[in-house]
Design a protein around this motif. Sequence first.
Motif, PDB file in Angstrom:
ATOM      1  N   ASN A   1       0.833  -1.184   0.000  1.00 22.72           N
ATOM      2  CA  ASN A   1       0.000   0.000   0.000  1.00 22.72           C
ATOM      3  C   ASN A   1       0.874   1.241   0.000  1.00 22.72           C
ATOM      4  OD1 ASN A   1       0.554   0.741   2.861  1.00 22.72           O
ATOM      5  ND2 ASN A   1      -0.546  -1.173   3.254  1.00 22.72           N
ATOM      6  N   CYS A   2       0.240   2.414  -0.156  1.00 18.17           N
ATOM      7  CA  CYS A   2       1.000   3.643  -0.321  1.00 18.17           C
ATOM      8  C   CYS A   2       1.797   4.006   0.928  1.00 18.17           C
ATOM      9  CB  CYS A   2       0.060   4.791  -0.691  1.00 18.17           C
ATOM     10  SG  CYS A   2      -0.436   4.735  -2.430  1.00 18.17           S
TER      11      CYS A   2
ATOM     12  N   ASP B   1      -5.049   3.906  -2.891  1.00 24.41           N
ATOM     13  CA  ASP B   1      -5.111   2.660  -2.137  1.00 24.41           C
ATOM     14  C   ASP B   1      -6.476   2.001  -2.287  1.00 24.41           C
ATOM     15  OD1 ASP B   1      -3.296   1.130  -0.792  1.00 24.41           O
ATOM     16  OD2 ASP B   1      -3.883   1.810   1.197  1.00 24.41           O
TER      17      ASP B   1
ATOM     18  N   SER C   1      -7.313  -1.723  -3.820  1.00 28.08           N
ATOM     19  CA  SER C   1      -8.042  -2.718  -3.031  1.00 28.08           C
ATOM     20  C   SER C   1      -9.196  -3.306  -3.816  1.00 28.08           C
ATOM     21  CB  SER C   1      -8.555  -2.078  -1.739  1.00 28.08           C
ATOM     22  OG  SER C   1      -7.489  -1.641  -0.940  1.00 28.08           O
TER      23      SER C   1
ATOM     24  N   ASP D   1      -1.273  -1.892  -7.707  1.00 25.14           N
ATOM     25  CA  ASP D   1      -1.075  -1.459  -6.332  1.00 25.14           C
ATOM     26  C   ASP D   1      -0.960   0.052  -6.291  1.00 25.14           C
ATOM     27  OD1 ASP D   1       1.624  -0.731  -6.887  1.00 25.14           O
ATOM     28  OD2 ASP D   1       2.250  -2.798  -6.547  1.00 25.14           O
ATOM     29  N   CYS D   2      -0.996   0.587  -5.093  1.00 25.41           N
ATOM     30  CA  CYS D   2      -1.015   2.030  -4.911  1.00 25.41           C
ATOM     31  C   CYS D   2       0.230   2.698  -5.502  1.00 25.41           C
ATOM     32  CB  CYS D   2      -1.131   2.356  -3.425  1.00 25.41           C
ATOM     33  SG  CYS D   2      -1.195   4.109  -3.059  1.00 25.41           S
TER      34      CYS D   2
ATOM     35  N   TRP E   1      -4.718  10.367  -1.413  1.00 22.56           N
ATOM     36  CA  TRP E   1      -5.881   9.995  -0.620  1.00 22.56           C
ATOM     37  C   TRP E   1      -7.140  10.750  -0.993  1.00 22.56           C
ATOM     38  CZ3 TRP E   1      -4.931   5.663   1.456  1.00 22.56           C
ATOM     39  CH2 TRP E   1      -3.642   5.341   1.877  1.00 22.56           C
TER      40      TRP E   1
ATOM     41  N   ARG F   1      -5.338  -6.750   7.125  1.00 22.90           N
ATOM     42  CA  ARG F   1      -5.606  -5.845   6.007  1.00 22.90           C
ATOM     43  C   ARG F   1      -7.054  -5.390   6.002  1.00 22.90           C
ATOM     44  NH1 ARG F   1      -3.788  -1.922   2.891  1.00 22.90           N
ATOM     45  NH2 ARG F   1      -4.525  -2.034   0.756  1.00 22.90           N
TER      46      ARG F   1
END
Length: 632
Positions: A28-29, A128, A132, A139-140, A153, A289
Amino acid sequence: MITKPQFRPFFVFFIWVLSSALEHNFPNCENPSSQENFTFHCNTNESQNHCDTFALLRATSRFSSLTNLSSFLGINRIALAQANNFSSNTEFVPRDQPLLVPIQCVCNGGGFFEAELTRTALKGESFDGIASVLEGLTDCEAIREKNPSLSLWNVGEKVKLVIPLRCACPSSYEINQKVNFLISYPVSEGDSVLDLALKFNLTPETIISANNRSGASFKPQKLLPLSTILIPVEEKPVFGSREKSDLGFPQGKRKSKMWRFGIYVALGGVVFGAGIAILATFWVIQWRRKKEISGKMADLELQQLGLSIRTTSEKRLVETYTIEELRKATEDFSSSNLIEGSVFHGRLNGKNLAIKGTNTKTLAKVELGLFQDTTHHHPNIIRLIGTCSAEGNSDSFLVFEYAKNGSLKDWLHGGLAMKSHFIASCYCFLNWSQRLKICLDVAMALHYMHHIMIPSYVHGNIKSRNIFLDEEFVAKIGNFGLPNVATELSQSWSKGYLAPEYTPQGNLSPSIDIFAYGVVLLEVLSGKTPITEETGEGRVWLSEKIKSIVQANNAEGLSEWMDSALGEDYSFDGAVTLANLARACVENDSSLRPSAGEIVEKLSKLVDDLPEGEQFSICESSSKPLAIEEDK
C-alpha cells in the motif's frame, strides 16, 4: 447525530503480535513493497511486445452490475459483455462469478508489461482504494507513478486518472506451445499453484514457467494474496454461474488420476511442510488488512461507479404505435384496464405495458434521445418503450415498461391502487430488507443520472409516487426524460419534496433531487406522508421532523416514529444510519448534502449487512396493479 453502541472484537494477544510483525507485506501507499514482486519483464525488441488479453475480477455484492463495472474500469459495457459471452441485455451476475476484463497489454519503456485503464476520478477517491477494489491487479505505488501530480488519498473530482494493470504477452516459444493468452489472475487467500493447475487443467510446471518472467524469483509454494500471477491458456476461459470453488474453466484433455497423484506426491512434501505456517500467515495478513481498510472499504468499492463514456452500435429505438394498436392492447381503453388517472394497463405482442395518456405539446417535449440506445438504459429507471402521436390536438400516448407491483407510495401509504388492484384481505407491506434494497436501487439510478450521464441529468420530480416496483420488487424511477413537472403542486404532498432553494424558473441541480430523495427515505422509515397534520403540532414536514429527532439524539423518539407496520422486525442500528443519512439529505444548505455516490456507499453497507437468505414477505396481487400514475 443519533449514535449507536460501539463494539470491539476480542483479539488474542499472540495474533496481534504476529499480525503487526507481518504488516509490512501489504503493498500500500503508506508501506509499499518491492514492485519487482508484481511486474513481468519484457523486451521491447521482441515481436511479442503487445497483445490483447484479459484480467480476471470476481463479482462482489456491490460489483455485480456490468454497468457499474464498465464505468469503474473505463471499458465499453458491450465489450465487457462480449468478453464474458453474455447477451447484450445482461446486467447483473451472481456474486463470486469470475469476470474477464479485456485489456491491451504492451511492453513499456521500463522493460515490463502493463495495461492502462483511463477513467474520470470521483471526489474523495484514493489510490489505495482503487488498488483494493482491483484485488491485486495493481497497487497504490504503481498508480502513483502514473499520476504523480495527484493526491494519494483525495483524488480531485473529474480528474483524468490512469490505472496500470499487471499483464504479460506470450513469448514465441509459448505461442508454439499453443499458449495464446496469459490471463492476469489476482491471487486470493488459499490459492495454490496446484489448485489453479487443476482448475485450469494445466500442469504446475506450465504455470511456474509462465511466471518466471516476473522481476523476482517466482515462489510457487507461497502465492501472496493481493498479487498477480499469469495463467497460460490456449483459449479464452468460459465462465458459468458456478460455486466459488469451481471457476468453470474450459476443459481440455483430461489428465489421468495417476498424473494427479504424481503431482500431489511431487509437491506434497513442500506443501505439507509449509502449509500450516503459510495458511496461518495468510489468514493473519488478510485479517489485518481488512481491519485497516474497513472504514474506507465501501467508498473504495464504490468507485466502481466512476464515469466512463460508453459507446455502442446496438440501437434500441423508441417504437411508434398506432392508436389502433393501443386500443387493442387496452381493450379499447376499457375501465377494467384503467390503473388510475389516464394510465392504462395494456398487453401487446405478449408484453405487459403501461400506457399513459398525454397531450401533443407534452409529447413534443419528451427527451426521446435518452431512450434511443442501450447507453442510456439503466435497470433502475422505467424505460420509455414507445409513443403514439395523434393528429391535431387529440390525445397522444406514452408507452412505458410495466411495473407489476405498483408505486412505492401505494405500498407505504395505501390508496386507490392498493384498494382496487391488490387482494383486499391481504395486509400488504414492505419489510425492512425490501425497503433498504428499494432505497439503494433509487440511489443507484440517481448516481447514474448525476454522475455517469453526459451531460448530467436532474430528474426534478423524485417522490414515492414516481418510484415503481417490478415483480421482484426492484425499484425503478419513473418520469425519466419527461418534461419537468416539479411545479405541478396539485397535491399538497408535493410541496414536502421541494428543497428550500427551489424556484420554479430556476436552474435545477442534483442537490434538488438529493433533498427529495431524503424525504423518500423518511417516508420509508416512518410510513408517513411528506406533510402530515398532527394533533397539537399542526402541519408537519417530514424534513423538519427528522431534524428535531436527530438533534435531540433521542433513540426512543426514533423508535416511536418508525413505521408501525414494521413492528420490531428491523435493525435499529440500520434505522439510525438511515435516519442520519436522510437528515443529511434534507440539509437546508445544499452544499452539505451528500452526493448520490456517497448515498450508494452507505446503503450498500446496510444491504450487505442484511441476513443472508432472508425471505421477503410478498403479497399476492392481481394482474393489473399500478404501473405509471398521473403525476401529483
